[in-house]
Design an enzyme around this catalytic site. Structure first.
Site, short mmCIF file in Angstrom:
data_model
loop_
_atom_site.label_atom_id
_atom_site.label_comp_id
_atom_site.label_asym_id
_atom_site.label_seq_id
_atom_site.Cartn_x
_atom_site.Cartn_y
_atom_site.Cartn_z
CE LYS A 152 -17.54 -6.31 3.42
NZ LYS A 152 -17.11 -7.63 3.95
CG MET B 7 23.16 11.47 2.86
SD MET B 7 24.45 12.42 2.07
CE MET B 7 23.45 13.57 0.57
CG PHE C 225 -9.99 -9.06 11.24
CD1 PHE C 225 -8.57 -9.71 11.89
CD2 PHE C 225 -10.09 -9.35 9.83
CE1 PHE C 225 -7.68 -9.87 10.98
CE2 PHE C 225 -8.83 -9.63 8.99
CZ PHE C 225 -7.84 -10.07 9.65
CD GLN C 226 -7.36 -6.95 7.62
OE1 GLN C 226 -8.31 -6.61 6.73
NE2 GLN C 226 -6.15 -7.38 7.00
CD GLU D 134 -1.75 -2.31 1.75
OE1 GLU D 134 -0.53 -2.73 2.00
OE2 GLU D 134 -2.58 -3.15 1.99
#
Lengths: 179, 599
Positions: free
Chosen positions: B161, B488, B111-112, B49
């Site tokens: 949802k 760097m 959940f999630q 993502e």
């Protein structure tokens, strides 16, 4: 130096968190914060007392103004304003002290709002200095419990609590940006 | 019957979205199911993502349009965070759409579930939790408006949802949706025009200056004001310093262009800041990488600051003439005023000779102190790789970079002919940005050559996106400037920590020929200076994606360098100077994180 800011904001969920987030994200401590619906129920008026160095006040105002839900931000500390706070204070004290306490309360125009054996609850209104003085005096009479509302503010006279949000037309060369 | 998911896709179409980048998951299943029936906008399946957000960001930078990404709730949303902050820091218009657990479950540790709006509040310009389907079109309309107007930035829309599944009553097809044609945002009214009194003051100040410098940044590119900036520079005959975000605003070959200023900027650009008597700052935010030590910054200069964000005015540096407005609109008015003969006779002509002498001095600095290195035949110097890329592309390719040494060398050595061809993580300095942002840029500009120029560290953060390259057969050319170090960080350990290298060497790096082959991508490894040019030609000529691993000299440092917290006049030009300066200075108080550039 604590600054008192008045914010006119949309009355939507999460706005308080956004305002608090701008301040906490810059590690400023909020002394008090009140928020309630404004006359137009679609908007709320927030009064925030925040410990910001004077040199950063303008930056804080501009960062708060950037929030999409914030319509205007005014620094009340800079201009004449009516500033009030209310405290409810319960004091536990021996019976023989009760009448003397009531005399003290009278001086500060505090009202008795509850009375019980061994305690009074008083209500006092004023600016923060007056309330500090009041609490200092009555603390000598016994143990205190208190609930303070935090500051609410209204600029005096015709100056509007909600100034024009967009500062660009008022920008003066070299000077501070007036909101 | 239209439902929340089909309405969402319809809203995206109404906003002109043709492509977006995402990753499916539980609560966004209704949207992905709807995509089976609806072919537009086109969804690009990435491998993480964070890279969906980087790709949307790269798309936005290359095209000037809003980039769109999508993720599921919980981990999908939290993985977007780095990408959102990146877009926030660089003012890039991105709309992120996330799924959320059903409204009834919100707050139940489902959940999630994650408090996405809470987590992303400081990472976005604004965000929404849409609790009712009726609010969805307005939220999308506002999200695109807020992301792309004023000072652009990322906006997140969180969609539970049940909202995605709810039926939209009263219409037969999505096409019949009445999409809002205005937004009502009482607290959001960016000002574009610029105050005419301030512009007048600025013009007078410019004509009374003898050593003016233009300092321009990402705001010029966001506003499409490159040509106007060029015009300003020619009218005033002033040199132009660009920030890392502003590269490409005017062509690198413009005679007044001094290239990048700041920590790794050119000697001429930084010296001009030290000696200027007027700074015309356009679409910039006086970042610490530009100003160095604030107390010593542009001591002799008055400052005009043009920016659309009033909060940037006076944030770091006190300004004499602030002008809040869109760079393009303000520059147009300013240029008109400057071109006015009456304005010019009021001081403009008086100092013209001084300004010409000043411009000639900056030209001499540019001539005397160009970026330099010693080329070698036995190994590939990193700068030589960039010169070869420049030779092969002639400045016409879109180059997306990661963060670190290769990024700074690229900013120094590549030439940019036009805006939106330089895609780099400027403010946040997010490693792993190069490859996914190149993917986004390639979708935005399918006919352009797109190069993902990455270091071996950042590349290893984005290896999974080789899968996206392969499955989409995107012709992105991934060129790894491989020195086997987090270069760097190593440079700072070398210069400021007495050479005590700590966790900067991986020891293991994949064989890119095999790695490419594993994904079905042409992979090449180049170690020999003699074959570098041919290998680059072969890379650029190949019709599909290529992974080119170039092994460069390992311990080259980036110069010039202004040590963190130093003044612009403390510029260091060579290793030798650096070591002298380092022994004279204590270890910097601020210690950087591992994410590339340091404080």
């Amino acid at each position: 130096m604590p600054q008192t800011l008045s914010l006119y904001v949309e009355n939507k969920s999460g706005v308080l968190a956004r305002v608090a987030g701008v301040l906490s994200g810059r590690a400023f401590n909020i002394d008090s914060l009140t928020v309630a619906k404004s006359f137009d129920p679609g908007f709320s008026l927030m009064t925030v007392v925040v410990d910001v160095p004077a040199s950063l006040t303008e930056q804080v105002i501009k960062q708060l103004s950037k929030l999409i839900n914030v319509v205007t931000v005014t620094c009340v500390s800079d201009s004449p304003a009516v500033v009030r706070e209310m405290v409810l204070v319960k004091i536990y004290l021996p019976d023989e002290m009760r009448s003397r306490l009531l005399q003290e309360a009278e001086i500060f125009r505090a009202r008795v709002v509850d009375s019980a054996p061994g305690s009074f609850t008083l209500e006092a209104t004023g600016d923060s200095d007056k309330l500090e003085a009041f609490l200092g005096v009555i603390a000598a009479y016994g143990r205190l419990e208190m609930a303070r509302t935090g500051t609410v503010a209204m600029p005096r006279g015709a100056s509007r609590a909600v100034a024009v949000r967009n500062p660009s037309p008022k920008v003066a060369a070299g000077g501070p940006i007036l909101l | 019957m239209p439902n929340g998911s089909s309405i969402l896709l319809e809203c995206l179409r109404r906003e002109g979205v043709e492509v977006f980048f995402g990753y499916p998951g539980g609560v966004v299943l209704p949207i992905y199911d709807e995509m089976v029936r609806q072919k537009t906008p086109r969804h690009i399946l990435v491998r993480h993502e964070e890279n969906a957000c980087f790709a949307a960001d790269g798309f936005a930078r290359a095209s000037g349009r809003v980039g769109v990404c999508m993720a599921t709730s919980g981990p999908g949303a939290t993985n977007l965070v780095t990408g959102l902050v990146n877009a926030m820091m660089d003012s890039i218009p991105v709309v992120a759409i996330t799924g959320q657990v059903s409204t009834k479950l919100i707050g139940n540790d489902a959940f999630q579930e994650a408090d996405t709006v809470g987590i992303t509040r400081p990472c976005t310009k604004h965000n929404y939790l849409v609790k009712s389907l009726a609010d969805l079109p307005h939220a999308i309309k506002e999200a695109f408006h807020i992301a792309s107007s004023g000072r652009p930035g990322p906006v997140l829309v969180d969609l539970p949802k049940d909202v995605l599944q709810a039926v939209w009553p009263g219409i037969e097809s999505d096409a019949a949706l009445k999409y809002p044609d205005f937004v009502d945002l009482p607290g959001y009214k960016p000002s574009f025009e610029g105050h005419s009194g301030q512009i007048k003051k600025a013009a007078a100040m410019i004509w009374h200056a003898q050593r003016p410098v233009i300092y321009a940044g990402g705001g010029v590119i966001a506003s499409g004001a490159g040509a106007l900036l060029e015009q300003l520079s020619e009218l005033v005959e002033a040199p132009v310093n660009l920030t890392v975000m502003g590269l490409g605003a005017i062509p690198s070959d413009h005679p007044n262009c001094q290239g990048m200023l700041g920590m790794h900027g050119s000697y001429a650009a930084n010296q001009a800041m030290v000696e200027a008597d007027l700074l015309i700052a356009v679409g910039v935010r006086f970042d610490d990488r530009v100003t160095g030590k604030l107390e010593a910054f542009c001591k002799h200069a008055k400052i005009i600051h043009i920016d659309i964000d009033p909060a940037e005015i006076g944030k770091n540096v006190k300004v004499d003439v602030p002008i809040v407005g869109d760079c393009g609109q303000v520059l147009e008015k300013l240029n008109t005023r400057l071109a006015d003969s009456r304005e010019q006779s009021d001081g403009g002509l008086h100092h013209r000779e001084s300004r010409r002498a000043w411009l000639a001095r900056t030209e001499e600095w540019r001539r005397k102190h160009p970026y330099e290195y010693t080329d070698r035949t036995d190994e590939i110097m990193p700068q030589a790789l960039l010169e070869e890329i420049q030779r092969a592309t002639n400045g016409d390719a879109i180059v997306a970079t990661d963060v670190g040494q290769h990024q700074m060398w690229a900013a120094q050595w590549l030439r940019f002919n036009r805006p939106r061809t330089w895609i780099t993580s400027g403010g946040l300095g997010a490693m792993g940005y190069g490859l996914p942002s190149a993917i986004g840029a390639q979708f935005a500009c399918p006919r352009d050559t797109v190069i993902a120029l990455v270091g071996d560290g950042g590349f290893q953060m984005s290896i999974p996106e080789l899968g996206t390259l392969a499955s989409e057969q995107l012709p992105v050319k991934t060129i790894i400037m491989n020195n086997g170090y987090l270069g760097m960080v190593r440079q700072w350990q070398d210069l400021f920590y007495q050479g005590r290298y700590s966790s900067v060497e991986f020891g293991v790096f994949p064989d890119c020929e095999k790695l490419g082959a594993a994904y079905g991508i042409k992979g090449m490894v180049v170690r020999d200076r003699a074959v570098l040019r041919d290998a680059l030609q072969e890379t650029l000529a190949h019709p599909g994606p290529v992974l080119l691993d170039v092994r460069v000299s390992r311990e080259e440092n980036v110069y010039p360098m202004i040590p963190a917290g130093g003044a612009l006049s403390d510029i260091i030009l060579t290793d030798e100077d650096a070591r002298k300066a380092a022994t004279a200075r204590p270890v910097p108080a601020q210690v950087g994180s591992g994410a590339g550039e340091m404080s």
